[in-house]
Design a protein around this motif. Sequence first.
Motif, PDB file in Angstrom:
ATOM      1  N   ALA A 109       0.843  -1.192   0.000  1.00  0.00           N
ATOM      2  CA  ALA A 109       0.000   0.000   0.000  1.00  0.00           C
ATOM      3  C   ALA A 109       0.877   1.240   0.000  1.00  0.00           C
ATOM      4  O   ALA A 109       2.098   1.171   0.081  1.00  0.00           O
ATOM      5  N   TYR A 123      -6.858  -5.598  -0.374  1.00  0.00           N
ATOM      6  CA  TYR A 123      -5.608  -5.615   0.392  1.00  0.00           C
ATOM      7  C   TYR A 123      -5.018  -7.026   0.395  1.00  0.00           C
ATOM      8  O   TYR A 123      -3.804  -7.205   0.224  1.00  0.00           O
ATOM      9  N   ARG A 155      -3.514   3.149   1.893  1.00  0.00           N
ATOM     10  CA  ARG A 155      -4.502   2.667   0.930  1.00  0.00           C
ATOM     11  C   ARG A 155      -3.803   1.813  -0.107  1.00  0.00           C
ATOM     12  O   ARG A 155      -2.789   2.229  -0.684  1.00  0.00           O
ATOM     13  N   ALA A 156      -4.328   0.634  -0.329  1.00  0.00           N
ATOM     14  CA  ALA A 156      -3.744  -0.289  -1.300  1.00  0.00           C
ATOM     15  C   ALA A 156      -4.219   0.065  -2.702  1.00  0.00           C
ATOM     16  O   ALA A 156      -5.366   0.489  -2.889  1.00  0.00           O
TER      17      ALA A 156
END
Length: 452
Positions: A159, A190, A400-401
């Motif tokens: 991420a 994720y 955040r991926a």
Amino acid sequence: MTVLTVALVLVAAAVGVLRWRRPAWYWLTFGVTLAVVRVLVRYGSVMDACGLTVPPARWRLALARATNRPIPGPRAPRILRLRPTRTGLVLRLKLRPGQDAFDIAAASDRLRHSFSMYGVTSRELRSGVVEVRMTGYDVLKRVQMPAKTDTRPMRVPVALRQDGSVHYRDYRAIPHALTLGATESGKSVYQRNLVAGLAPMDVALVGIDCKQGVELFPLARRFSALADNPDTAADVLDALVIRMERIYQVIRAQQRIAADVPDAEIAADIWDLSADLRPTPVVVLVDEVAELALYANKEQEKRRDRIITALVRLAQLGRAAGIYLEICGQRFGSELGKGITMLRAQLTGRTAHRVNDETSANMAFGDIAPDAVLAAIQIPAEMRGLAIAGDSSGGWHRIRAPHTSLRQAVNICNGHADRTPNLPELAPFRPVFSASAAAPMSLAKAAPSATV
């Protein structure tokens, strides 16, 4: 003059559109230069306004009086280095006597407004030296991972952090982790990034997906073992415990604790063994842990106790044997029964996507980083994939991926299917594919292989 005015207007309009539609391009073309000039010009006045200056030293005052010179003004932290990056600026500061790294951290929001940056974070590098990272735009709105990352064995870039740096899942530093998130929070994406990052490495993947395998079975060509129901999951975990005990026997046989052997060569885990003797590390991915802990009758309760006991043993003892746990779920509290709290205490890494209540956030961070609880419950529903990541040190980051579709993850796993090791203990649980692509996958009893 008219032509020049029109050209300037067009350039200004183009810059505005670029900043609105493509903030990353705007930053690399115009924003970084403007930000550097802004920081250098405003630095002294901003530090003074934010209370980050100290009075001049007494010897400077005495020297000014003796030489009849003007009294020197307050002194701000000295800039050691100013480095532009693809997402912002990195400022390394040398603190003045009497200042503390907490002073910079407490003033980060004021610095953000004063320098017209999107975000400002700070961390102490060593005594008296603080690194301030400034981001020029919202890097989490449209995640773009850098082309080059610092990949190492068992270290996966999964991420992007809010300060523009890459968030890694390092299994050797943090062996076991817990990932929480409500439905449609981005937890599955994720997990896909994690599997896609592990696929090119020399590692065995073991999946437990009690939702009939809908999440992990499309990636089955890269998995050494898969379970799609609690009964099979119990057998897989028991097999992993047996593998762990066998690996400890290998380590004991190769410990080299004789008096004439240097201390650095004494083996205490698989990474101390030579490459030809080192067993293949194993990453166990549990898609929904609640399905393993729930039961409806006495027989299922016995199976549940067997599963939780095996997970606790792997969490407590598996690191030295190269067995790492990656447990996902929507909730992970004491309502799942005895042993759950003991298991959670062994899961050092914590990642929480959007949760439905504060209690769920407390399950992830209440015992390690209380400040992260408020950040976790404030994640908006429209920001799928946004999460809070922390560990037992108390530090946490907003991450955040990048969006990875299931097809992309499947293609990566299929491309590295030849790296899937055959482990003797897990051979009965390895997916077997028929010759027809349309035929469903099945778990078949396969002949054990000699690979360790």
